[in-house]
Design a protein around this motif. Structure first.
Motif, PDB file in Angstrom:
ATOM      1  N   ALA A 356      -5.588  -3.355  17.770  1.00  0.00           N
ATOM      2  CA  ALA A 356      -4.478  -5.329  18.154  1.00  0.00           C
ATOM      3  C   ALA A 356      -4.751  -5.037  19.301  1.00  0.00           C
ATOM      4  N   LEU A 357      -3.165  -4.072  19.517  1.00  0.00           N
ATOM      5  CA  LEU A 357      -2.693  -4.195  21.172  1.00  0.00           C
ATOM      6  C   LEU A 357      -3.682  -4.077  22.321  1.00  0.00           C
ATOM      7  N   LEU A 358      -4.444  -3.044  22.195  1.00  0.00           N
ATOM      8  CA  LEU A 358      -5.439  -3.165  22.856  1.00  0.00           C
ATOM      9  C   LEU A 358      -7.030  -4.692  22.921  1.00  0.00           C
ATOM     10  N   LEU A 359      -7.021  -5.037  21.957  1.00  0.00           N
ATOM     11  CA  LEU A 359      -7.712  -6.570  21.781  1.00  0.00           C
ATOM     12  C   LEU A 359      -7.405  -7.106  22.558  1.00  0.00           C
ATOM     13  N   VAL A 360      -5.460  -7.158  22.357  1.00  0.00           N
ATOM     14  CA  VAL A 360      -4.559  -8.174  23.661  1.00  0.00           C
ATOM     15  C   VAL A 360      -4.460  -8.750  24.898  1.00  0.00           C
ATOM     16  N   VAL A 361      -4.740  -6.627  24.961  1.00  0.00           N
ATOM     17  CA  VAL A 361      -4.456  -7.353  26.692  1.00  0.00           C
ATOM     18  C   VAL A 361      -5.962  -7.347  26.615  1.00  0.00           C
ATOM     19  N   TYR A 362      -7.221  -6.591  26.704  1.00  0.00           N
ATOM     20  CA  TYR A 362      -8.354  -6.666  26.738  1.00  0.00           C
ATOM     21  C   TYR A 362      -9.410  -8.273  27.093  1.00  0.00           C
ATOM     22  N   ILE A 363      -8.730  -9.300  26.083  1.00  0.00           N
ATOM     23  CA  ILE A 363      -8.722 -10.783  25.852  1.00  0.00           C
ATOM     24  C   ILE A 363      -8.641 -11.601  27.459  1.00  0.00           C
ATOM     25  N   ALA A 418      -6.077  -2.180  33.307  1.00  0.00           N
ATOM     26  CA  ALA A 418      -6.747  -2.326  34.969  1.00  0.00           C
ATOM     27  C   ALA A 418      -8.176  -3.481  34.823  1.00  0.00           C
ATOM     28  N   PHE A 419      -9.031  -3.143  33.561  1.00  0.00           N
ATOM     29  CA  PHE A 419     -10.349  -4.166  33.160  1.00  0.00           C
ATOM     30  C   PHE A 419     -10.036  -5.320  33.614  1.00  0.00           C
ATOM     31  N   ALA A 420      -9.069  -6.232  32.822  1.00  0.00           N
ATOM     32  CA  ALA A 420      -8.988  -7.702  33.535  1.00  0.00           C
ATOM     33  C   ALA A 420      -8.226  -7.622  34.635  1.00  0.00           C
ATOM     34  N   LEU A 421      -7.442  -6.978  35.484  1.00  0.00           N
ATOM     35  CA  LEU A 421      -6.897  -7.298  36.298  1.00  0.00           C
ATOM     36  C   LEU A 421      -7.580  -7.613  37.712  1.00  0.00           C
ATOM     37  N   THR A 422      -8.895  -6.118  37.404  1.00  0.00           N
ATOM     38  CA  THR A 422      -9.811  -6.247  38.416  1.00  0.00           C
ATOM     39  C   THR A 422     -10.757  -6.938  38.648  1.00  0.00           C
ATOM     40  N   SER A 423     -11.360  -7.240  37.108  1.00  0.00           N
ATOM     41  CA  SER A 423     -12.191  -8.094  36.883  1.00  0.00           C
ATOM     42  C   SER A 423     -11.708  -9.601  37.019  1.00  0.00           C
ATOM     43  N   ALA A 424     -10.520  -9.911  36.928  1.00  0.00           N
ATOM     44  CA  ALA A 424     -10.133 -11.255  37.544  1.00  0.00           C
ATOM     45  C   ALA A 424     -10.430 -11.031  39.299  1.00  0.00           C
ATOM     46  N   LEU A 425     -10.352 -10.609  40.176  1.00  0.00           N
ATOM     47  CA  LEU A 425     -10.205 -10.356  41.643  1.00  0.00           C
ATOM     48  C   LEU A 425     -11.428 -10.273  42.171  1.00  0.00           C
ATOM     49  N   GLU A 426     -12.483  -9.478  40.844  1.00  0.00           N
ATOM     50  CA  GLU A 426     -13.996  -9.540  41.556  1.00  0.00           C
ATOM     51  C   GLU A 426     -14.457 -10.834  41.252  1.00  0.00           C
ATOM     52  N   THR A 427     -14.151 -11.573  40.523  1.00  0.00           N
ATOM     53  CA  THR A 427     -14.071 -13.210  40.057  1.00  0.00           C
ATOM     54  C   THR A 427     -13.940 -13.759  40.980  1.00  0.00           C
ATOM     55  N   LEU A 428     -12.868 -13.778  41.204  1.00  0.00           N
ATOM     56  CA  LEU A 428     -11.933 -14.653  42.397  1.00  0.00           C
ATOM     57  C   LEU A 428     -13.489 -14.577  44.261  1.00  0.00           C
ATOM     58  N   THR A 429     -13.712 -13.461  44.079  1.00  0.00           N
ATOM     59  CA  THR A 429     -14.634 -12.738  45.121  1.00  0.00           C
ATOM     60  C   THR A 429     -15.862 -13.408  44.747  1.00  0.00           C
ATOM     61  N   LEU A 430     -16.788 -13.198  43.922  1.00  0.00           N
ATOM     62  CA  LEU A 430     -17.783 -13.290  43.849  1.00  0.00           C
ATOM     63  C   LEU A 430     -18.274 -14.646  44.036  1.00  0.00           C
ATOM     64  N   GLY A 431     -16.788 -15.623  43.297  1.00  0.00           N
ATOM     65  CA  GLY A 431     -16.894 -16.723  43.073  1.00  0.00           C
ATOM     66  C   GLY A 431     -17.005 -18.016  44.905  1.00  0.00           C
ATOM     67  N   MET A 432     -16.473 -17.212  45.302  1.00  0.00           N
ATOM     68  CA  MET A 432     -16.410 -17.576  47.498  1.00  0.00           C
ATOM     69  C   MET A 432     -17.762 -17.080  48.057  1.00  0.00           C
ATOM     70  N   ALA A 433     -18.077 -15.737  47.782  1.00  0.00           N
ATOM     71  CA  ALA A 433     -19.603 -15.756  47.904  1.00  0.00           C
ATOM     72  C   ALA A 433     -20.566 -16.600  47.502  1.00  0.00           C
ATOM     73  N   LEU A 434     -20.323 -17.291  46.710  1.00  0.00           N
ATOM     74  CA  LEU A 434     -21.321 -18.116  46.210  1.00  0.00           C
ATOM     75  C   LEU A 434     -21.430 -19.204  46.482  1.00  0.00           C
ATOM     76  N   ARG A 435     -20.155 -19.734  47.289  1.00  0.00           N
ATOM     77  CA  ARG A 435     -20.038 -21.248  47.831  1.00  0.00           C
ATOM     78  C   ARG A 435     -20.440 -21.050  49.154  1.00  0.00           C
ATOM     79  N   TRP A 436     -19.445 -20.088  49.606  1.00  0.00           N
ATOM     80  CA  TRP A 436     -20.609 -19.994  51.095  1.00  0.00           C
ATOM     81  C   TRP A 436     -22.127 -19.737  51.359  1.00  0.00           C
ATOM     82  N   ARG A 437     -22.951 -18.612  50.498  1.00  0.00           N
ATOM     83  CA  ARG A 437     -24.146 -18.963  50.162  1.00  0.00           C
ATOM     84  C   ARG A 437     -25.005 -20.120  50.204  1.00  0.00           C
TER      85      ARG A 437
END
Length: 444
Positions: A356-363, A418-437
């Protein structure tokens, strides 16, 4: 019905329904598995053995192949007709089957090294030996997965989602059969669900083969590495496959660190938490993106940027809203669900608390996970597979660094954090790249 074309809304509903039914079977499978094997040595070996074949299978069936094939198939059918499309399908199936067979043979030979030094460095000798044996059995499914993934690309490119959805629903049936065999047949043990993994790949191939025959496809060996359309497809597949590989290699990283974590049963509880988190991810992000992608790619092929932008924006907004609601619901009901579904047999309350603890962090990162599914397909529709590869590599490196720093003070909680934090940063980067393309294409 087999050849019926679905709209984006119909396809999304169909895939969501399929994932709901598959998730129900997955929960039954996991409840049976937990009761039979708990968090002991056999369970840890199974989860670790699952990582390498699952990572390779995910490169093929997790979207990399279909995402690379669909834009090329649509272009070939539009420009050269059905005969050229059928030849390209046979070329792709032959080339990829040969490549995957070679990879499987290499992995079988080097499985002991990979398990001991890469996948589960914290396991003892007996657990390593069992993990190697299970890994080699599961690798057998990969040859079947290649043909199934080619069939999925063919059907989805035509917006014929019915058999793809049925193949999703039937996932877990043979694995449930394997667990029941382990319970009622003496001596089967953990080899029951392991052989069920191979049976699952075979059942999926049988279902999808019906769709190929209905569309008058006859798979035959064709070999021509100089074919221009095959090379075009491989140019999209290579970085996209590497990107998916990096993404799923994160599972191997998680397994390796979990084997070193101080908590008993860290790897099985991490797997159970990831399983629950994956349900809304598939229901929302994967289902919607999978249904929308053929039309996004078709708009890009026609140069209809206004329609492409509208489809992408709607898919992104809906997925984020639904993911946020799902995250809140799981945060409130997660512990109750774990107690209801998993706590029985050898899976006790202590294991449930940690899950349960790991799930809360994941989501916490669920909206980012589903947004990434849509954004990545938008870039692939523009034939940009390099950007997702770069962002995935950066995400994995950051994830490893954070887990390395956090594992000692935080224990296994460091992995989903670590997965949740780095995934959020990746999503922001992909959004900016798609907007530029998109802007560059509109101005061009």
């Amino acid at each position: 019905m087999i050849r019926r074309e679905f709209t984006i809304a119909e396809g999304t509903i169909l895939f969501i329904s399929a994932y709901v039914l598959s998730a129900g079977l997955g929960i039954i499978r996991q409840a049976l598995f937990n009761a039979e094997f708990g968090t002991g040595m056999e369970a840890s070996a199974y989860y670790a053995a699952f990582r390498l074949p699952d990572t390779i299978a995910s490169l093929i069936s997790g979207g990399a192949l279909s995402n690379a094939m669909i834009p090329v198939l649509l272009g070939v059918r539009h420009e050269e007709g059905d005969t050229a499309e059928r030849r390209l399908v046979n070329l792709a199936a032959t080339t990829l089957t040969a490549a995957v067979t070679l990879i499987v043979l290499i992995c079988i030979v080097f499985a002991p090294f990979l398990v001991r030094f890469v996948i589960a460095p914290g396991f003892d000798s007996a657990t390593v030996a069992l993990t190697v044996a299970l890994t080699r059995i599961m690798l057998a499914q990969l040859i079947l997965v290649v043909i199934s993934s080619v069939a999925i690309a063919v059907l989805n490119a035509r917006n014929q989602f019915l058999l793809t959805a049925i193949s999703i629903v039937t996932h877990n049936i043979t694995m449930i059969g394997g667990i029941l065999a382990a319970r009622f047949i003496p001596g089967v043990g953990i080899y029951g669900p392991t052989c069920g993994v191979v049976g699952d790949a075979l059942l999926q191939l049988v279902i999808l083969w019906i769709g190929l025959r209905a569309n008058r496809f006859r798979l035959r060996p064709v070999w021509d590495l100089r074919d221009a359309q095959l090379r075009r497809m491989l140019r999209l597949l290579t970085p996209n496959g590497l990107s998916s590989g990096v993404n799923y290699a994160g599972g191997i990283v998680d397994t390796a660190f979990a084997s070193l974590a101080r908590e008993p049963g860290a790897l099985p509880t991490l797997f159970n938490a990831g399983l629950l988190m994956g349900v809304p991810l598939r229901l929302i992000g994967v289902a919607l993106a999978q249904a929308a992608f053929p039309r996004i790619a078709a708009s890009a092929a026609r140069g209809d940027w206004a329609r492409m932008r509208k489809t992408l924006g709607a898919a992104l907004a809906i997925s984020i809203i639904l993911a946020t609601g799902a995250a809140l619901m799981l945060a409130l009901t997660g512990r109750w669900l774990i107690r209801l579904l998993f706590e029985r047999g050898r899976f006790d309350a202590a294991a449930g608390d940690l899950t349960a603890l790991l799930l809360v962090v994941y989501i916490a990162g669920l909206p980012a996970y589903v947004a990434t599914e849509v954004l990545t397909r938008g870039l692939i529709a523009l034939h940009d597979t390099q950007t997702p590869l770069v962002t995935n590599c950066a995400q994995l490196m950051g994830r490893i660094a954070l887990i390395w720093v956090w594992l000692e003070p935080w224990g296994v909680v460091a992995i989903p954090a670590a997965f949740a934090l780095t995934s959020a940063l990746e999503t922001l980067t992909l959004g900016m790249a798609l907007r530029w393309r998109m802007r560059a294409n509109v101005e061009g």
